[in-house]
Design a protein around this motif. Structure first.
Motif, PDB file in Angstrom:
ATOM      1  N   PHE A  76      51.011  51.835  23.967  1.00 32.72           N
ATOM      2  CA  PHE A  76      51.883  50.959  24.746  1.00 32.72           C
ATOM      3  C   PHE A  76      53.232  51.594  25.045  1.00 32.72           C
ATOM      4  CE2 PHE A  76      48.573  48.051  23.828  1.00 32.72           C
ATOM      5  CZ  PHE A  76      48.582  47.187  24.909  1.00 32.72           C
ATOM      6  N   VAL A  77      53.608  52.598  24.296  1.00 33.69           N
ATOM      7  CA  VAL A  77      54.827  53.335  24.629  1.00 33.69           C
ATOM      8  C   VAL A  77      54.566  54.325  25.756  1.00 33.69           C
ATOM      9  CG1 VAL A  77      56.532  55.005  23.788  1.00 33.69           C
ATOM     10  CG2 VAL A  77      55.861  53.060  22.352  1.00 33.69           C
ATOM     11  N   THR A  78      53.426  55.007  25.713  1.00 35.41           N
ATOM     12  CA  THR A  78      53.196  56.122  26.636  1.00 35.41           C
ATOM     13  C   THR A  78      52.238  55.834  27.787  1.00 35.41           C
ATOM     14  OG1 THR A  78      51.393  57.004  25.273  1.00 35.41           O
ATOM     15  CG2 THR A  78      53.621  57.763  24.767  1.00 35.41           C
ATOM     16  N   GLN A  79      51.257  54.957  27.586  1.00 35.14           N
ATOM     17  CA  GLN A  79      50.221  54.754  28.604  1.00 35.14           C
ATOM     18  C   GLN A  79      50.216  53.367  29.230  1.00 35.14           C
ATOM     19  OE1 GLN A  79      46.531  55.737  26.565  1.00 35.14           O
ATOM     20  NE2 GLN A  79      47.540  57.428  25.515  1.00 35.14           N
ATOM     21  N   ARG A  80      50.636  52.365  28.494  1.00 36.02           N
ATOM     22  CA  ARG A  80      50.560  50.988  28.975  1.00 36.02           C
ATOM     23  C   ARG A  80      51.902  50.277  28.783  1.00 36.02           C
ATOM     24  NH1 ARG A  80      45.222  48.929  25.816  1.00 36.02           N
ATOM     25  NH2 ARG A  80      45.601  47.041  27.064  1.00 36.02           N
ATOM     26  N   PRO A  81      52.998  50.895  29.203  1.00 35.54           N
ATOM     27  CA  PRO A  81      54.320  50.363  28.848  1.00 35.54           C
ATOM     28  C   PRO A  81      54.755  49.125  29.631  1.00 35.54           C
ATOM     29  CG  PRO A  81      54.566  52.262  30.282  1.00 35.54           C
ATOM     30  CD  PRO A  81      53.094  52.172  29.952  1.00 35.54           C
ATOM     31  N   ALA A  82      54.083  48.808  30.732  1.00 31.79           N
ATOM     32  CA  ALA A  82      54.566  47.729  31.604  1.00 31.79           C
ATOM     33  C   ALA A  82      53.623  46.530  31.659  1.00 31.79           C
ATOM     34  CB  ALA A  82      54.803  48.276  33.012  1.00 31.79           C
ATOM     35  N   GLU A  83      52.702  46.403  30.709  1.00 23.55           N
ATOM     36  CA  GLU A  83      51.740  45.299  30.731  1.00 23.55           C
ATOM     37  C   GLU A  83      52.408  44.015  30.220  1.00 23.55           C
ATOM     38  OE1 GLU A  83      47.959  46.035  28.957  1.00 23.55           O
ATOM     39  OE2 GLU A  83      47.739  47.987  29.934  1.00 23.55           O
ATOM     40  N   VAL A 261      58.259  46.512  30.241  1.00 23.82           N
ATOM     41  CA  VAL A 261      58.128  45.115  30.658  1.00 23.82           C
ATOM     42  C   VAL A 261      59.508  44.640  31.104  1.00 23.82           C
ATOM     43  CG1 VAL A 261      57.649  42.771  29.852  1.00 23.82           C
ATOM     44  CG2 VAL A 261      56.163  44.668  29.161  1.00 23.82           C
ATOM     45  N   SER A 262      59.564  43.929  32.220  1.00 28.29           N
ATOM     46  CA  SER A 262      60.850  43.536  32.801  1.00 28.29           C
ATOM     47  C   SER A 262      61.615  42.581  31.898  1.00 28.29           C
ATOM     48  CB  SER A 262      60.623  42.861  34.154  1.00 28.29           C
ATOM     49  OG  SER A 262      60.063  41.569  33.980  1.00 28.29           O
ATOM     50  N   ASP A 263      62.938  42.541  32.103  1.00 25.54           N
ATOM     51  CA  ASP A 263      63.774  41.613  31.338  1.00 25.54           C
ATOM     52  C   ASP A 263      63.324  40.175  31.546  1.00 25.54           C
ATOM     53  OD1 ASP A 263      65.278  43.717  30.388  1.00 25.54           O
ATOM     54  OD2 ASP A 263      66.937  43.419  31.805  1.00 25.54           O
ATOM     55  N   ALA A 264      62.940  39.828  32.774  1.00 25.00           N
ATOM     56  CA  ALA A 264      62.526  38.452  33.069  1.00 25.00           C
ATOM     57  C   ALA A 264      61.251  38.096  32.305  1.00 25.00           C
ATOM     58  CB  ALA A 264      62.315  38.285  34.568  1.00 25.00           C
TER      59      ALA A 264
END
Length: 325
Positions: A76-83, A261-264
């Motif tokens: 989740f840090v390197t491959q899936r950070p924005a899920e 992941v966005s602040d919102a």
């Protein structure tokens, strides 16, 4: 993907907007095989979010075993950070591993800590057929001949279960380097090995023990590593201190999100968890899973996690373990 913010807020208010189907994709990742603490944590969120109508369909759970959370953290840090719709379960054991640099080059600042949702405690477990009826019986056997007592641990050298085993051996008067221990990929495997008499004792977690006892699994909990006796399924089990051994190991369970992941969306999850944690139905769900009260979210929880990593560095140093710079 639509932002989670309006979706989660609408659902947390008890509404069902037409575009809420997006939340059917929510996922919780457990960083070990089924049956252990990460699994319990994901299932708690799954039930709490659905029952409170924060989501319309059950959250899916997937398992990503490897290093007791290390593989999931790296992914989740390197491959899936924005899920934004994927929560990752963690426990205090994850923070202990971060303190030792076991999550590679990554540290506590590399993900977004959402919420601590429950407390758990270490326990000393034997099979129901074990000759050890009390913690004192076990400690006497460990002290007499540590080579004859094999500890099981959900995790390898330096893991949370390893530290609990090392603390137990030390309390019996045995250096941790002289204890015998078999490492498993998660608590589920360790409990299975215990039932098969492949190991004689497992220093696991109260939630694991409580759920197994409720299911009729033949295990015996000799002691809980808490300041006071625990309510519920383990109410009759003495603390280690009552048995004469200074063993205390609290555990926090919770969730993080990927760093991009966005602040919102991060705020949406934080706000939903804050509402869920304050509800009576959630309190009941938590209790049913053998877990105990702990509630902290957002920036306050982020600060708590980072302080905890510092404390675990000291624990690791105390046992001569390598610590992260």
């Amino acid at each position: 993907m639509k932002p989670l913010l309006p979706l989660l807020f609408a659902l947390s208010a008890g509404l069902a907007p037409a575009h809420a189907l997006e939340l059917d994709k929510t996922l919780c990742v457990a960083g070990a095989k089924p049956g252990g603490g990460f699994d319990v944590t994901c299932k708690l969120a799954q039930a709490g979010l659905l029952e409170g109508r924060y989501i319309q369909a059950p959250m899916r759970i997937s398992y990503l075993p490897g290093g007791i959370g290390a593989l999931a953290f790296n992914a989740f840090v390197t491959q899936r950070p924005a899920e934004a719709e994927t929560l990752v379960a963690f426990s205090s054991g994850s923070l202990l591993n971060i303190a030792q640099g076991k999550f590679g080059p990554h540290d506590a600042s590399d993900v977004r800590w959402v919420a601590g949702v429950a407390a758990d405690y270490g326990v000393v477990i034997v099979a129901d057929s074990s000759p050890f009826k009390t913690l004192g019986d076990l400690m006497a056997a460990v002290k007499a001949d540590p080579s004859r007592i094999v500890f099981g641990a959900g995790g390898t050298f330096g893991s949370q279960d390893w530290v609990k085993a090392a603390m137990t051996a030390r309390a019996a008067g045995v250096h941790h380097r002289n204890m015998r221990l078999v490492a498993f990929e998660g608590g589920g495997e360790a409990l299975t090995a215990l039932q098969g008499n492949h190991v004689q004792v497992y220093t696991g977690d109260a939630s694991e023990a409580a759920t197994r006892l409720a299911a009729g699994v033949p295990i015996r909990v000799l002691a809980v590593m808490s300041e006071q006796r625990l309510p519920g399924q383990l109410a009759k089990v003495p603390t280690a201190r009552e048995a004469g051994f200074d063993l205390v190991w609290p555990i926090v369970r919770g969730f993080y999100l990927g760093p991009k992941v966005s602040d919102a969306d991060y705020k949406a999850w934080v706000d939903v968890f804050a509402r869920m944690l304050a509800s009576k139905p959630y309190e009941q769900l938590r209790s049913e899973r053998g877990l105990y009260a702990f509630s902290m979210t957002g920036p306050e929880f982020d600060a708590y996690v980072k302080r905890s990593v510092g404390s675990y560095r000291k624990v690791a140093e105390d046992f001569g373990l390598k610590v992260a710079k």
